[in-house]
Design an enzyme around this catalytic site. Sequence first.
Site, PDB file in Angstrom:
ATOM      1  N   LYS A  47       0.833  -1.194   0.000  1.00 51.84           N
ATOM      2  CA  LYS A  47       0.000   0.000   0.000  1.00 51.84           C
ATOM      3  C   LYS A  47       0.870   1.248   0.000  1.00 51.84           C
ATOM      4  O   LYS A  47       1.867   1.323   0.729  1.00 51.84           O
ATOM      5  CB  LYS A  47      -0.905  -0.010   1.234  1.00 51.84           C
ATOM      6  N   SER A 124      -9.148   1.959   3.315  1.00 53.05           N
ATOM      7  CA  SER A 124      -8.349   2.710   2.378  1.00 53.05           C
ATOM      8  C   SER A 124      -7.330   1.860   1.633  1.00 53.05           C
ATOM      9  O   SER A 124      -6.675   2.319   0.704  1.00 53.05           O
ATOM     10  CB  SER A 124      -7.634   3.848   3.103  1.00 53.05           C
ATOM     11  N   SER A 148      -9.304  -0.144   7.642  1.00 47.52           N
ATOM     12  CA  SER A 148      -8.817  -0.083   6.262  1.00 47.52           C
ATOM     13  C   SER A 148      -8.209  -1.370   5.731  1.00 47.52           C
ATOM     14  O   SER A 148      -7.878  -1.454   4.550  1.00 47.52           O
ATOM     15  CB  SER A 148      -7.809   1.059   6.115  1.00 47.52           C
TER      16      SER A 148
END
Length: 407
Positions: A47, A124, A148
């Site tokens: 990420k 996210s 997330s």
Amino acid sequence: MSAPLGPTASSPASGVEDGVGAFVPGPRVHVAGVPGGPLSGLRCAVKDVLDVAGTVTGNGNPQWARTHAPATRHAASVARVLAAGADVVGKTISDELAYSLTGENAHYGTPLNSAAPERVPGGSSSGSAAAVAAGLVDFALGSDCGGSVRVPASYCGLLGMRPTHGRVPEEGIAPFAPSFDCVGWFARKADVFAAVGEVLLGGKMTLPAAPRLILATDAFNLLTDDARAALRPALARVEALAGQAGPLVVSPDGLALWSAAFRTLQAAEIWASVGAWVEEVKPQFGPGVRERFEAAAHQDPAAIAAAQMVRQAVRARMDALLPTDTFMLLPSTPRIAPLRGSAAAETEVTYRHLAINLLCIAGLAGLPQISMPLAMLDGAPFGLSIVGGRGSDLELLALATRICTTP
């Protein structure tokens, strides 16, 4: 301890074709792992809130990327998987500054949820989940503050873990809400999920001899009848392996109160971490994210103090409920993933607040939680979660692995 300096990231072709919009646009980072480790032969995505040496950590926003220099070291979690032999084959899209749960980025688009293509992947850690769900990588690293990792895992039909706060080193993660932030991970296969977990957690799994289960009845009461019905076979599967779950009201004061305290504390920490940057750069945020930052800039100190008291009470409550070998079952999310392109007021406000009612439990208490892909509803994945006591990460990992590998 700081993460060791890793090989400088490069941009040769990683051999991974991105047909789902999971990876950050531009040259693809590729860092080879150390040969011979327990993760050798596995491909990993990272990420874009975690540092990879030689690349800019973009944090889901092009103006953040333009105003920050390349990282000089790998994030500690990235260094661990590289040292264990995994190859990092790309940085994945995040929601803007990780401040959303939908996976719809106004600048970079919405990664495809291969498990439910008409629906959002969740955020996210949207790109990480999308890359794993599409089979582009074997596992991916994400971050979880308010959900997330757990939300995209539920939406995309993956295993996803948020560890005990601080259990996985957090050095090298973009600033957000440090008392809540955790590095987590996704995988499709339980054996890969477990192997990555042992590397990141720094130990070997131990299956609890006689686990005790509790069922969070107030969490299940937040669901529609159809959603509760969809999870019943998953609950029966877990109980067949680990014993009957005793019903219990987790929050006598109401989960909405806990959720409000979480949102207040999270917003205050986020503004303390990045508010100065927001005021200086004045970035163009997308719907939902923009409004949350506007609210974060005006937190009431009295409300923050009251929320801290709630957090202390939640930690004491959960520590009492979850001693050694006791685990709690609850839905990972209140419903399946929203449809792509749904109204921002629905996904970014109404549903987000409802989701935080569930997600805030582990967040406020700093507890480990694993979302397991054990249910479907209307043709889309729907996760069932198991939460362990503080520091029970390896036992929780062993139990979830057993549940997800037993027919």
